[in-house]
Design an enzyme around this catalytic site. Structure first.
Site: not given
Ligand code: GLY
Ligand code: MN
Ligand code: MN
Length: 435
Positions: A36, A237, A254, A265, A344, A348, A355, A378, A382, A400, A402
């Site tokens: 529900d 993540h 983030d 972002d 990474h 993006h 994304h 970004e 790490y 990071r 960004e």
């Molecule tokens: N928050 C996801 C990224 O930075 O791609």
């Molecule tokens: Mn990002």
């Molecule tokens: Mn991000």
């Protein structure tokens, strides 16, 4: 966003499809979370891009050149009882009056109406695999047409992704202004979270600062917030957000919001006690230099990978100088040695989806950056606790930084301006609310 903006987008896509083509775009559906209780409804980005219509159980049908109407919307009917429980519905007449469609019908009538329109066309533009239930329905309609001897059946099935996602990649003025707003709200949320942070709080208490700022402006988080302190700053993540902040920790946040279906972002990393240690500052300054180098490549005519290449170069050189990597810089880059600490990419596309859609390569070449394209920048480093072969002083440092940019005619516009970035600016803001 005004109805005229959606009408302009529909005209653009219909020009691409041309006469004889029909495009079909289902809306998102509500999804059950548990008994529900539904997940928060989020409209399908492609559907919203062409309609601005924010209800489930709807379908947009575009039939360029169709004399009795090119833009058809199927949607839920008005229903006094359901509206008492679930809130108001636009209904077919409301869709005609307020959403600029040529004609609208109850979604329940779709099996009676859609096959007759498909019968008139040669090409169907629809992205298979995103809405499996609708795919089955479409196959059923086409199958029935084939069985009914004498009727015409469309014989080309083309994915709508290529056309539509290429349009979505180039942001209009209205889109950029929505993205600027999403960025500004998130910038203020980051400022607020930094000012509130101090040892002894829990990560979720910092997360709450973001969420309160978002809801205060009628927005929500664009993705699950990442608020990771100490060793958690090294988990890309990280979502648990339940650790207590300790003196000496870095906190990586983030967090971005979604305004009118457009995302921001943003990541900032800061010392919860208000002062970076020497080691933390060395890594922070390195990531900042990498971001500056990447940002300087965000201009028209550069290809997609240039900002990343610039960041990789700075980070590899820096890690080498700090003796975290050993060997010749050129070889380290060629072998991808930096990937152990920077795993990474530098960014993006950014838009309705965090994304966002759009190809990064065209005809096997990196795509060139052009005005109107929006992206994140970004870079990060790490170094989890226990990293073998790395001196202990670096363990548990994850950084990071960004920001969001849109490419302009002569460079880029930083959508996330107004948020501290240098180590000194960050130190000045952290904990200032408590003081
Ligand atoms: N928050 C996801 C990224 O930075 O791609
Ligand atoms: Mn990002
Ligand atoms: Mn991000």
């Amino acid at each position: 966003m005004k109805p005229a903006e959606f009408a302009r987008r529909r005209r653009q896509i219909m020009r691409m499809i041309g006469k004889g083509g029909v495009a079909l775009l289902p809306s998102a559906t509500t999804k059950l979370r548990n008994r529900d209780v539904a997940y928060e409804f989020r409209q399908d980005s492609d559907f919203f891009y062409l309609t601005g219509f924010n209800e489930p159980d709807a379908l947009l049908l575009l039939a360029p050149g169709r004399e009795s109407g090119e833009v058809l919307l199927f949607c839920r009917e008005r229903d006094a009882v359901r509206e008492t429980w679930d809130g108001s519905r636009v209904g077919p007449q409301g869709a005609i009056d307020d959403y600029g469609v040529d004609d609208a019908f109850p979604i329940g009538d779709i099996d009676d109406i859609a096959p007759g329109i498909l019968e008139q066309c040669d090409r169907v533009y629809h992205t298979i695999g995103m809405h499996p239930e609708f795919d089955q329905r479409l196959i059923g309609w086409v199958g029935a047409l084939r069985e009914r001897g004498g009727s015409h059946t469309p014989d080309e099935f083309i994915s709508l992704d290529h056309l539509l996602h290429d349009l979505r990649l180039y942001k209009s003025r209205a889109e950029i202004s929505a993205m600027r707003r999403a960025a500004k709200i998130a910038v203020n949320a980051h400022r607020r979270a930094m000012a509130a942070a101090r040892p002894g709080l829990y990560e979720y208490e910092v997360e709450a600062e973001f969420l309160h700022e978002f809801r205060r402006h009628g927005t929500r988080a664009a993705y699950l917030p990442i608020v990771g302190s100490g060793p958690n700053s090294c988990i890309l993540h990280y979502h648990a957000n339940d650790r207590r902040l300790e003196e000496g920790d870095l906190l990586l946040a983030d967090v971005g919001c979604e305004y009118d279906c457009y995302a921001s972002d943003i990541t900032r990393t800061f010392p919860v006690g208000g002062q970076f240690s020497d080691s933390q500052r060395a890594i922070y300054d390195l990531v900042l230099r990498a971001q500056e180098a990447a940002l300087s490549r965000c201009e028209p005519g550069r290809h997609w990978n240039e900002p990343h290449e610039a960041a990789v170069e700075v980070i590899t050189e820096g890690l080498r100088r700090l003796s975290i990597l050993e060997g010749g810089v050129k070889t380290l880059i060629k072998e991808g040695a930096y990937k152990r600490f920077f795993m990474h990419r530098t960014g993006h596309w950014l838009g309705m989806d965090v994304h966002d859609v759009g190809d990064y390569r065209v005809a096997d070449q990196w795509r060139l950056l052009e005005p109107g394209m929006a992206l994140t920048v970004e870079p990060g480093v790490y170094i989890p606790p226990g990293s073998r072969g790395v001196a202990k002083r670096w363990w548990g440092i994850g950084v990071r930084i960004e920001d969001d940019v849109v490419i302009t005619r002569d460079g880029h516009d930083l959508l996330t301006r107004g948020l501290p970035r240098t180590a000194d600016e960050v130190e000045a803001l952290v904990g200032s609310r408590a003081a």
